[in-house]
Motif scaffolding. Structure first.
Motif, PDB file in Angstrom:
ATOM      1  N   ALA A   1       0.833  -1.212   0.000  1.00  0.00           N
ATOM      2  CA  ALA A   1       0.000   0.000   0.000  1.00  0.00           C
ATOM      3  C   ALA A   1       0.859   1.250   0.000  1.00  0.00           C
ATOM      4  O   ALA A   1       0.552   2.243   0.670  1.00  0.00           O
ATOM      5  CB  ALA A   1      -0.955   0.005   1.202  1.00  0.00           C
TER       6      ALA A   1
ATOM      7  N   VAL B   1       1.062   5.385   3.906  1.00  0.00           N
ATOM      8  CA  VAL B   1      -0.131   4.573   3.643  1.00  0.00           C
ATOM      9  C   VAL B   1      -1.364   5.479   3.679  1.00  0.00           C
ATOM     10  O   VAL B   1      -1.477   6.352   4.533  1.00  0.00           O
ATOM     11  CB  VAL B   1      -0.250   3.446   4.691  1.00  0.00           C
ATOM     12  N   ALA B   2      -2.270   5.291   2.783  1.00  0.00           N
ATOM     13  CA  ALA B   2      -3.492   6.093   2.748  1.00  0.00           C
ATOM     14  C   ALA B   2      -4.309   5.866   4.018  1.00  0.00           C
ATOM     15  O   ALA B   2      -4.244   4.793   4.631  1.00  0.00           O
ATOM     16  CB  ALA B   2      -4.318   5.731   1.517  1.00  0.00           C
TER      17      ALA B   2
ATOM     18  N   THR C   1      -6.233   2.310   5.542  1.00  0.00           N
ATOM     19  CA  THR C   1      -5.784   1.283   4.600  1.00  0.00           C
ATOM     20  C   THR C   1      -4.885   0.274   5.297  1.00  0.00           C
ATOM     21  O   THR C   1      -3.995   0.642   6.073  1.00  0.00           O
ATOM     22  CB  THR C   1      -5.018   1.919   3.431  1.00  0.00           C
ATOM     23  N   SER C   2      -5.105  -1.017   5.018  1.00  0.00           N
ATOM     24  CA  SER C   2      -4.270  -2.074   5.568  1.00  0.00           C
ATOM     25  C   SER C   2      -2.949  -2.151   4.802  1.00  0.00           C
ATOM     26  O   SER C   2      -2.923  -2.025   3.575  1.00  0.00           O
ATOM     27  CB  SER C   2      -4.997  -3.417   5.486  1.00  0.00           C
ATOM     28  N   SER C   3      -1.874  -2.375   5.534  1.00  0.00           N
ATOM     29  CA  SER C   3      -0.548  -2.522   4.920  1.00  0.00           C
ATOM     30  C   SER C   3       0.197  -3.629   5.653  1.00  0.00           C
ATOM     31  O   SER C   3       0.107  -3.739   6.882  1.00  0.00           O
ATOM     32  CB  SER C   3       0.234  -1.216   5.021  1.00  0.00           C
TER      33      SER C   3
ATOM     34  N   THR D   1      -3.668  -1.563  10.100  1.00  0.00           N
ATOM     35  CA  THR D   1      -4.424  -0.600   9.297  1.00  0.00           C
ATOM     36  C   THR D   1      -4.180   0.802   9.824  1.00  0.00           C
ATOM     37  O   THR D   1      -4.245   1.030  11.039  1.00  0.00           O
ATOM     38  CB  THR D   1      -5.920  -0.922   9.342  1.00  0.00           C
ATOM     39  N   SER D   2      -3.880   1.742   8.936  1.00  0.00           N
ATOM     40  CA  SER D   2      -3.673   3.131   9.332  1.00  0.00           C
ATOM     41  C   SER D   2      -4.982   3.739   9.839  1.00  0.00           C
ATOM     42  O   SER D   2      -6.074   3.226   9.577  1.00  0.00           O
ATOM     43  CB  SER D   2      -3.158   3.956   8.153  1.00  0.00           C
TER      44      SER D   2
END
Length: 593
Positions: free
Chosen positions: A172, A192-193, A196-198, A219-220
């Motif tokens: 991501a 990371v947006a 969003t999961s990274s 996740t962020s």
């Protein structure tokens, strides 16, 4: 040369040697025996082609063995191998380069690989590599808690070791930075947006060790709610601003410069931030914040200036006069506004800088710059270039050394919209009062209409009854709906104390401080209508002809810091010539409601 080997059962093996590789040779075999003729026969065979003997390049240790480059790889041969220390061998390659991969060797153990080549019509080839020690065991990252951030997350590394090189990649579009000390590290994933999961893959490398790797996923935080603002409205001690994207699922708070405090309220999608505690005519920047679990904090700034003059409304029109004055003072038949505070040194300094670069009518008294007991104002330059400044942080004290004429000119300036320029009919000489250059003699009555605006003056000096009612009257003095008058402008018939702060019934008198105090210092001691310092601090001009003669002397009320409890009560009233300027005389303004 030929050699024979008896193999039994009437057979033997003739071995021909010394023939060059790939060369045809005819062997003539003869037999002899006494009494027998000589026997002979020929056998023609071509010797095998030369063997391909493996040659080796670089060896590289691995976690459970090693690899070695084969520099003369030829895919027309069959390649194989064996290895000591329980190793197994796999040979791969293309073109002229191959790779022998030895696996199954215990950690930190020497192994020797023997690589062989075979091909029909060729001799077998064989070579042995030098002994290579396999790598030490990898350090596989282990993780503790993850913490979501606005653009990624952080994760604790619980087995950090600074002798390894730590790195990582993340999905991501995330980037990874690893820091640490001792046995604890931190991997910070950014880019990371929101929401969003990274997955971050953390790696360890070290000479003599195999590489370690482990993934961690988080996740962020969702996107921050950044406050958006609508209209700002100046107030007497700050401002209010509409929040156009209010959401009650967030916690709203704020701070403000210039000693301001912030309270946020709201419902639906509309909120209101109320900034208070700011001095009059002072700019303040409010920083409004939003917080919510799972979201980053949002923040935005909004700046506005408080009203130049803080006013309060005095209602309850038609009230009776105070019987304690033989029903002479306090009756007002209309609603009006009056200054919450005395005019301050800072406000008067702004007035001087606007109209007194040439001080035609002596609005500045030199004692303003020398008397340390009052608001101090300095003057610099020469006539035509005069400038003025507050001295020693005394700007919030009430301005003094002002005559009734000075107060009338300040009223004109306010009623005309605080213009800048010479002291003329549109700045100081007309508006609320047509003073027209006068500084001596009888005072003049207030204009019913400001000739500069065609409207009733928005600011003027209060009448004595207006001043008196604002100070002492309460519509609930004798109970709900039963009006009456206090003796002191602190809503009390008992002499005030002298403690600065929020306690009730306090004032500056009896020479306790030996000087004037900042307006509103006794914040818990306002009148019913919310005015301050109408008992003590400094006397204030009013617009009554107190000796009964129109257009002559003008009144003073409120007492001062150096006087006793009787002088700061309702019973003390003075009248004097409008040109008088003393250290304990100031003023406040009034105007229509």
């Amino acid at each position: 040369s030929v050699a024979f080997t008896d193999t039994g059962n009437g057979t033997a093996l003739a071995t021909i040697t010394g023939v060059a590789p790939g060369t045809s040779s005819t062997a003539t075999i003869t037999t002899t025996q006494t009494g027998y003729a000589v026997g002979t026969a020929d056998a023609t065979v071509t010797s095998l082609n030369a063997a391909l003997t493996p040659t080796f390049g670089t060896t590289t240790a691995t976690a459970d063995g090693f690899t070695v480059v084969i520099t003369n790889f030829d895919s027309s041969y069959t390649w194989a191998g064996t290895a000591t220390a329980s190793g197994t061998v796999v040979v791969t390659g293309s073109g002229s380069t191959g790779l022998a991969t030895i696996t199954g060797v215990a950690t930190n153990t020497s192994s020797t690989a023997t690589i062989t080549t075979t091909q029909t019509g060729y001799d077998s080839g064989s070579a042995t590599t030098s002994a290579v020690t396999s790598l030490n065991t990898a350090l596989t990252p282990t993780f503790g808690s993850t913490t979501a951030t606005a653009d990624g997350f952080t994760v604790v590394i619980t087995n950090f070791d600074s002798s390894y090189i730590w790195a990582g990649t993340a999905t991501a579009s995330g980037t990874v930075v690893v820091t640490g000390s001792g046995s604890t590290g931190l991997a910070t994933i950014t880019g990371v947006a929101p929401g969003t999961s990274s997955t971050a893959t953390i790696t360890t490398t070290r000479t003599g060790y195999t590489s370690g790797t482990a993934p961690v996923t988080a996740t962020s935080l969702a996107a921050a709610l950044t406050p958006a603002f609508g209209t700002t409205t100046a107030t007497a001690d700050g401002f209010i601003v509409v929040i156009t994207n209010f959401d009650s699922s967030y916690t709203w708070a704020g701070t403000a410069t210039a000693s301001g405090t912030v309270v946020v309220t709201g419902s639906g999608s509309t909120g209101l931030a109320t900034i208070s505690g700011v001095a009059a005519n002072t700019s303040s920047t409010a920083t409004i914040t939003t917080t919510r679990t799972g979201y980053p904090g949002g923040t935005a700034n909004v700046t506005a200036t408080s009203l130049f003059m803080s006013m309060v409304t005095v209602g309850n029109p038609g009230n009776a006069a105070d019987i304690n004055t033989n029903s002479v003072y306090g009756a007002v038949s209309y609603s009006y506004q009056i200054g919450k505070y005395d005019v301050t040194g800072s406000q008067y300094t702004a007035f001087l800088n606007a109209v007194a670069s040439t001080d035609t009518y002596s609005l500045y008294n030199t004692s303003m710059g020398t008397d340390t007991s009052v608001a101090r104002i300095s003057r610099s330059g020469t006539s035509g270039t005069y400038t003025y400044a507050v001295m020693n942080s005394t700007g919030q004290r009430p301005v003094t050394y002002v005559s009734w004429w000075d107060s009338a000119r300040f009223s004109n300036w306010m009623a005309n919209g605080q213009p800048s320029g010479a002291q003329t009919s549109t700045t100081t000489e007309n508006g609320a009062y047509n003073v027209n250059g006068r500084t001596l003699g009888n005072a003049v009555v207030a204009n019913a209409t400001n000739p500069n605006t065609g409207l009733a003056p928005t600011f003027r000096i209060p009448t004595e009854n207006e001043w008196y009612k604002a100070a002492y009257y309460s519509p609930n003095y004798g109970g709900p709906g039963v009006g009456g008058y206090f003796w002191y402008a602190t809503q009390s018939i008992v002499a005030p104390g002298t403690t600065v702060g929020s306690s009730a019934n306090q004032a500056n008198y009896n020479n306790v401080f030996g000087r004037s105090t900042d307006v509103g210092s006794f914040s818990g001691s306002g009148s019913f209508y919310g005015t301050f310092d109408q008992s003590g601090n400094v006397y204030q001009w009013n617009d009554a002809a107190t000796d009964g003669t129109p257009n002559s002397n003008r009144g003073l009320r409120g007492g001062s810091w150096s006087e006793g409890n009787q002088q700061v009560s309702f019973s003390k009233r003075l009248f004097t010539g409008p040109s008088i300027e003393n250290k304990d005389i100031g003023f406040r303004l009034a105007g229509p409601a």
